[in-house]
Design an enzyme around this catalytic site. Structure first.
Site, short mmCIF file in Angstrom:
data_model
loop_
_atom_site.label_atom_id
_atom_site.label_comp_id
_atom_site.label_asym_id
_atom_site.label_seq_id
_atom_site.Cartn_x
_atom_site.Cartn_y
_atom_site.Cartn_z
CB SER A 153 -45.58 -36.31 18.37
OG SER A 153 -45.12 -37.51 17.76
CE1 TYR A 166 -42.18 -33.60 15.73
CE2 TYR A 166 -42.32 -35.85 16.54
CZ TYR A 166 -42.89 -34.78 15.88
OH TYR A 166 -44.15 -34.87 15.36
CE LYS A 170 -44.83 -32.08 17.53
NZ LYS A 170 -45.74 -30.97 17.13
#
Length: 305
Positions: A153, A166, A170
């Site tokens: 991401s 997150y 990622k």
């Protein structure tokens, strides 16, 4: 080359019950693959559990004339990840491609993030990508072929607010992918990442009140999940036999190749460095090449085209 790029291949798509995962599973089936749809049926926060999303994807694949089976095992535990790969072997006799797409969100500003919020996201995204990839690795090694497609991401590649868990997961996936590419190249195994862009529940909170905002949202909504599927299928195919260790993005009708971390500037002192020297000479020389505190929207600041 076959007109169907992944004809005869067996593909695991984690998080295949909806969104980007469903779009990838469907395109894999259209291109001739047999698909294991792995999905625990959880919400965006990881709560709940239902086979219904995976069943819907399976029915769509069958309508296309394809073959698909369902795995409801979690990617976040070693034993259950083994069962996901076993599902492919039991159902279709082999495994050729792993698409690590499963994910959850627990967005919280860093100084309020709980250990549970951190661990739950790391377990699904980063540990899950390792567990499923590792479960397939021995089979790939023995057959001297295989492909991994991991979802990273721009939240990790560039940065974003309230996503320490997150973002860390990622960006960790990028390093995992590169390590797999290095370690398994000798066995004909490839590993690449995609940073997907897609209108979804995660972006549906963007304001759309003024005419300008409505026009921008309308353009963002063009970035449907299926825009990411062709790239995933290509990377899974023999057409990409020399593509490994790379990071790509799909943004509406745009494709991107990302740079990877390399030195950008150096400064030398024949006598070595004291903290004072660094403050007076070293850091001022390096400062011109500092990377700013950009977020993903700052870097991708134009409308999708």
């Amino acid at each position: 080359m076959s007109t169907q790029l992944v004809e005869g291949k067996v593909v695991i798509v984690t998080g295949g019950g909806g969104g980007i995962g469903r779009a990838i599973a469907l395109e894999m089936a259209r291109q001739g693959a047999r698909v294991v749809i792995n999905d625990i049926g959880a919400g965006l926060d990881g709560a709940g559990g239902s086979a219904t999303p995976a069943e819907e994807t399976q029915e769509l694949i069958r309508e296309l004339g394809g073959e698909a089976v369902i795995s409801t095992d979690s990617v976040s535990e070693w034993e259950s990840a083994q069962r996901i790969v076993a599902c492919a072997l039991d159902s279709f006799g082999r495994i050729d491609v792993v698409v690590n797409n499963a994910g959850i969100l627990r967005d919280t500003i860093f100084h309020k993030m709980s250990p549970e919020d951190w661990l739950s996201v790391i377990n699904v995204h980063l540990n899950g990508s390792f567990f499923v990839s590792r479960a397939a690795a021995e089979h790939f090694r023995q057959q001297q072929s295989g492909a991994y497609v991991h979802m990273t991401s721009t939240s990790g590649l560039i940065g974003n607010f309230g996503q320490a868990n997150y973002s860390a997961a990622k960006l960790g996936i990028v390093a995992l992918s590169k390590s797999i590419a290095l370690d398994m190249q000798r066995y004909g195994v490839r590993s690449n990442c995609i940073a997907p862009f897609a209108w979804s529940r995660m972006t549906s909170s963007i304001p759309a009140e003024t005419p300008e905002q409505k026009a921008r949202v309308a353009k963002l909504q063009q970035m449907t999940p299926d825009k990411n599927a062709p790239l995933a299928v290509y990377l899974a195919s023999e057409a990409a036999e020399h593509v490994t260790g790379q990071v790509f993005a799909a943004r509406h009708n745009e494709l991107f190749l990302f740079s990877q971390t390399r030195p950008v500037r150096s400064v030398h002192s024949a006598e070595g460095w004291t903290p004072q020297d660094i403050a007076e000479h070293g850091m001022p020389a390096l400062k011109a090449s500092f990377i700013g505190l950009d977020r993903s929207p700052d870097v991708f600041s134009w409308d999708p085209i």
